[in-house]
Design an enzyme around this catalytic site. Structure first.
Site, PDB file in Angstrom:
ATOM      1  CB  CYS A   1     -20.425  -2.686  -3.028  1.00 43.93           C
ATOM      2  SG  CYS A   1     -19.102  -2.795  -1.936  1.00 43.93           S
TER       3      CYS A   1
ATOM      4  CB  THR B   1     -15.796  -3.256  -8.612  1.00 41.32           C
ATOM      5  OG1 THR B   1     -15.877  -4.198  -7.657  1.00 41.32           O
ATOM      6  CG2 THR B   1     -16.949  -3.125  -9.359  1.00 41.32           C
TER       7      THR B   1
ATOM      8  CG  ASP C   1      -2.211   0.622   0.985  1.00 41.94           C
ATOM      9  OD1 ASP C   1      -3.255   0.442   1.224  1.00 41.94           O
ATOM     10  OD2 ASP C   1      -1.998   1.996   0.998  1.00 41.94           O
TER      11      ASP C   1
ATOM     12  CG  PHE D   1     -18.543 -12.520  -6.125  1.00 40.36           C
ATOM     13  CD1 PHE D   1     -19.390 -11.545  -6.741  1.00 40.36           C
ATOM     14  CD2 PHE D   1     -17.922 -13.400  -6.897  1.00 40.36           C
ATOM     15  CE1 PHE D   1     -19.299 -11.687  -8.156  1.00 40.36           C
ATOM     16  CE2 PHE D   1     -17.778 -13.528  -7.925  1.00 40.36           C
ATOM     17  CZ  PHE D   1     -18.690 -12.712  -8.834  1.00 40.36           C
TER      18      PHE D   1
ATOM     19  CG  LEU E   1     -36.429 -11.570  -0.893  1.00 39.70           C
ATOM     20  CD1 LEU E   1     -36.998 -12.911  -1.194  1.00 39.70           C
ATOM     21  CD2 LEU E   1     -36.690 -10.565  -1.915  1.00 39.70           C
TER      22      LEU E   1
HETATM   23  C1  UGA Z   1     -21.890  -6.357  -1.218  1.00 38.06           C
HETATM   24  C2  UGA Z   1     -22.213  -7.672  -1.964  1.00 38.06           C
HETATM   25  O1  UGA Z   1     -23.079  -8.449  -1.259  1.00 38.06           O
HETATM   26  C3  UGA Z   1     -20.971  -8.666  -2.113  1.00 38.06           C
HETATM   27  O2  UGA Z   1     -21.257  -9.718  -2.843  1.00 38.06           O
HETATM   28  C4  UGA Z   1     -19.809  -7.564  -2.940  1.00 38.06           C
HETATM   29  O3  UGA Z   1     -18.899  -8.464  -3.047  1.00 38.06           O
HETATM   30  C5  UGA Z   1     -19.649  -6.361  -2.221  1.00 38.06           C
HETATM   31  O4  UGA Z   1     -21.068  -5.483  -2.251  1.00 38.06           O
HETATM   32  C6  UGA Z   1     -18.634  -5.311  -3.229  1.00 38.06           C
HETATM   33  O5  UGA Z   1     -18.902  -5.461  -4.453  1.00 38.06           O
HETATM   34  O6  UGA Z   1     -17.761  -5.249  -2.637  1.00 38.06           O
HETATM   35  P1  UGA Z   1     -21.588  -5.335   1.127  1.00 38.06           P
HETATM   36  O7  UGA Z   1     -21.871  -3.965   0.331  1.00 38.06           O
HETATM   37  O8  UGA Z   1     -20.389  -5.250   1.932  1.00 38.06           O
HETATM   38  O9  UGA Z   1     -21.598  -6.462   0.121  1.00 38.06           O
HETATM   39  O10 UGA Z   1     -22.967  -5.611   1.703  1.00 38.06           O
HETATM   40  P2  UGA Z   1     -24.429  -6.375   1.627  1.00 38.06           P
HETATM   41  O11 UGA Z   1     -24.401  -7.347   2.743  1.00 38.06           O
HETATM   42  O12 UGA Z   1     -24.420  -6.901   0.214  1.00 38.06           O
HETATM   43  O13 UGA Z   1     -25.320  -5.166   2.221  1.00 38.06           O
HETATM   44  C7  UGA Z   1     -25.380  -4.015   1.426  1.00 38.06           C
HETATM   45  C8  UGA Z   1     -26.663  -3.200   2.009  1.00 38.06           C
HETATM   46  O14 UGA Z   1     -28.072  -4.090   1.619  1.00 38.06           O
HETATM   47  C9  UGA Z   1     -26.726  -3.008   3.546  1.00 38.06           C
HETATM   48  O15 UGA Z   1     -26.761  -1.681   3.670  1.00 38.06           O
HETATM   49  C10 UGA Z   1     -27.694  -3.913   3.953  1.00 38.06           C
HETATM   50  O16 UGA Z   1     -28.355  -3.563   5.128  1.00 38.06           O
HETATM   51  C11 UGA Z   1     -28.574  -3.855   2.922  1.00 38.06           C
HETATM   52  N1  UGA Z   1     -29.688  -4.871   2.624  1.00 38.06           N
HETATM   53  C12 UGA Z   1     -29.081  -6.138   2.591  1.00 38.06           C
HETATM   54  C13 UGA Z   1     -30.975  -4.944   3.095  1.00 38.06           C
HETATM   55  O17 UGA Z   1     -31.314  -3.769   3.150  1.00 38.06           O
HETATM   56  N2  UGA Z   1     -31.599  -6.021   2.838  1.00 38.06           N
HETATM   57  C14 UGA Z   1     -31.421  -7.274   2.692  1.00 38.06           C
HETATM   58  O18 UGA Z   1     -32.171  -8.216   2.572  1.00 38.06           O
HETATM   59  C15 UGA Z   1     -29.798  -7.196   2.491  1.00 38.06           C
END
Ligand code: UGA
Length: 452
Positions: free
Chosen positions: A282, A120, A30, A156, A272
């Site tokens: 992301c 990405t 880094d 992912f 969901l």
């Molecule tokens: C997301 C993807 O899930 C990963 O697969 C991907 O690698 C990553 O982006 C990335 O591109 O680096 P992340 O942003 O860490 O991961 O978090 P998530 O768990 O996907 O949640 C994203 C947002 O959606 C959160 O604010 C969460 O609260 C919200 N969410 C998630 C909901 O509101 N409802 C759900 O059912 C699931």
């Protein structure tokens, strides 16, 4: 194998630690000296469960450095995992990526190296990185002995469960236009693909995890897979939030509806959960970038655009609900439970809490907040917003006219609602994540509402 990783953010650091843990010799580079110094001392710059323990286990195979000449020569595989933050147009800023590619080109060993895009990046970046590498190599005296191929290996992992997602992935996607690069990547990931490493006690292998599928494709397909996956997950959440609007009007329970449709294996139960909607670095960035890329080809993506609009509307609905309940917002005190964009992280990028707090402050509300992990970061990044931070969820509640559950941290599920309600000026909670036991809260004498 010898591996170099450029960038020690979530993706780079997790990848480096996991590859070192599975037996490879890894150099994590880094350009931020303070960060590298801290990592050498075992200090992790991000909050990620179990990362510190796994780093300690993997330490014999790990070197942290700021030096390209130390990290790059002799590496069989070089990962680029630098940040690609969004620009105002929605397209990602590729400055760090191009700097990394040029420096790799200057320092790659003679022989064959696979340079892997793990950041990405917009579709077509594989070819672009290839051309940057070629330009850098062409200035070298030994240019005829330097051979390389570019691959795309989209990430992912989810923040908060980054190690689990890296060691036990649903799939590994590799895009490359050269078969030799695919072979190298297959060898690199073999311990994970075949699940031959011994699982750490604190990250046990989930039941039923067998061989992990590796999907190999051309570069452009791998790059699009990443955007399509994030866009699909984002629109799944926005879809349930749209149905939530209808559920509210017809008196249906959106959690039951989600369960009912999620049991259909074609739909699946995950992503969901209705509520405040998605945040984080992301989904917002990647859906904007996908729309920007499509725009370059004269294409509109109405489904992805709508998913974004619905998501932003959910934040307004929080304010509408509070207004409905309290009638006047000016002069009220509202407490936010949770600041991070989701539990198990201190990441505040595009955190719904920030947007909601700002909307409330703009309407003359006094905002109090608590988060088990993210308050230090909040003070550093948003300290001048005018939000009062409290040491406990109970002190957020004391004297407040309403509470909003913004982040579903486990510790908020079991609060003593009777005491909480009694300490409030008006005992009302808006459960923005469908995470609380509504019956228990109502039994305690509080008023309870959700989104959807
Ligand atoms: C997301 C993807 O899930 C990963 O697969 C991907 O690698 C990553 O982006 C990335 O591109 O680096 P992340 O942003 O860490 O991961 O978090 P998530 O768990 O996907 O949640 C994203 C947002 O959606 C959160 O604010 C969460 O609260 C919200 N969410 C998630 C909901 O509101 N409802 C759900 O059912 C699931």
């Amino acid at each position: 194998m010898r591996v170099a990783i450029i960038g020690t953010g979530y993706v780079g650091l997790t990848t480096g630690v996991c590859l070192a843990f599975t037996g490879h010799t890894v150099f994590c580079l880094d350009t931020d000296e303070a960060k590298v110094e801290a990592l050498k001392r075992g200090k992790i710059p991000i909050y990620e469960p179990s990362l510190e323990e796994l780093l300690e286990e993997a330490r014999p195979n790990l070197t942290f450095t700021t030096s390209y000449p130390e990290a790059i020569p002799h590496a069989d595989v070089v990962f680029i995992a630098v940040g690609t933050p969004p620009t105002p147009s929605g397209a990602p800023n590729l400055e760090f990526l191009s700097q990394a590619a040029r420096s790799i080109g200057q320092h790659m060993s003679t022989g064959f190296t696979v340079v892997v895009n793990k950041s990405t990046v917009p579709i077509g970046s594989g070819n672009w990185v290839d051309s940057l590498l070629r330009d850098a190599v062409s200035t070298r005296a030994d240019k005829n002995e330097v051979h390389f191929a570019v691959a795309s290996n989209p990430e992912f992992l989810r923040e908060g469960s980054a190690l689990h997602d890296s060691l036990y992935p649903d799939r590994i996607v590799i895009g490359a236009d050269e078969a030799k690069a695919l072979e190298v990547m297959y060898t690199l990931y073999r311990p994970i693909l075949d699940q031959t490493f011994s699982a750490p006690t604190y990250l046990p292998r989930p039941e039923g995890v067998g061989a992990v599928p590796m999907l190999s494709s051309d570069l452009a397909s791998a790059e699009l897979i990443k955007y399509a996956a994030n866009a699909f997950l984002a629109l799944k959440v926005s879809f349930i939030n749209e149905i939530g609007l209808v559920a509210e009007r017809v008196g249906a329970d959106i959690s039951e509806v989600a369960r009912g449709i999620g049991l259909d294996s074609r739909i699946g139960p995950r992503f969901l959960s209705a509520g405040i909607g998605w945040g984080g670095s992301c989904f917002g960035k990647d859906t904007a970038a996908l729309i920007a890329t499509a725009g370059e080809y004269g294409l509109h993506l109405p489904i992805v655009e709508s998913a974004r609009k619905i998501n932003s509307r959910q934040r307004d609905r929080v304010v509408e609900k509070l207004l409905n309940e309290l009638k006047l917002l000016k002069g009220r005190t509202i407490g936010l439970l949770g600041l991070a964009f989701k539990p198990n992280t201190d990441d505040l990028r595009e955190a719904p809490a920030i947007e909601i707090a700002q909307k409330l402050i703009d309407r003359g509300v006094r905002v109090k907040a608590h988060d088990p992990i993210a308050m230090g970061r909040f003070t550093r990044e948003h300290g001048n917003m005018g939000v009062t931070l409290c040491d406990t969820p109970e002190s957020v509640a004391a004297g407040s006219d309403a509470l909003v559950l913004v982040t579903e941290w486990n510790e908020y599920r079991d609060l003593d609602w009777e005491t909480v309600g009694k300490s409030m000026r008006s005992p009302f909670i808006l459960d923005g994540r469908h995470a609380l036991d509504a019956e228990k809260i109502i039994r305690s004498g509080m008023r309870y509402a959700t989104l959807g």
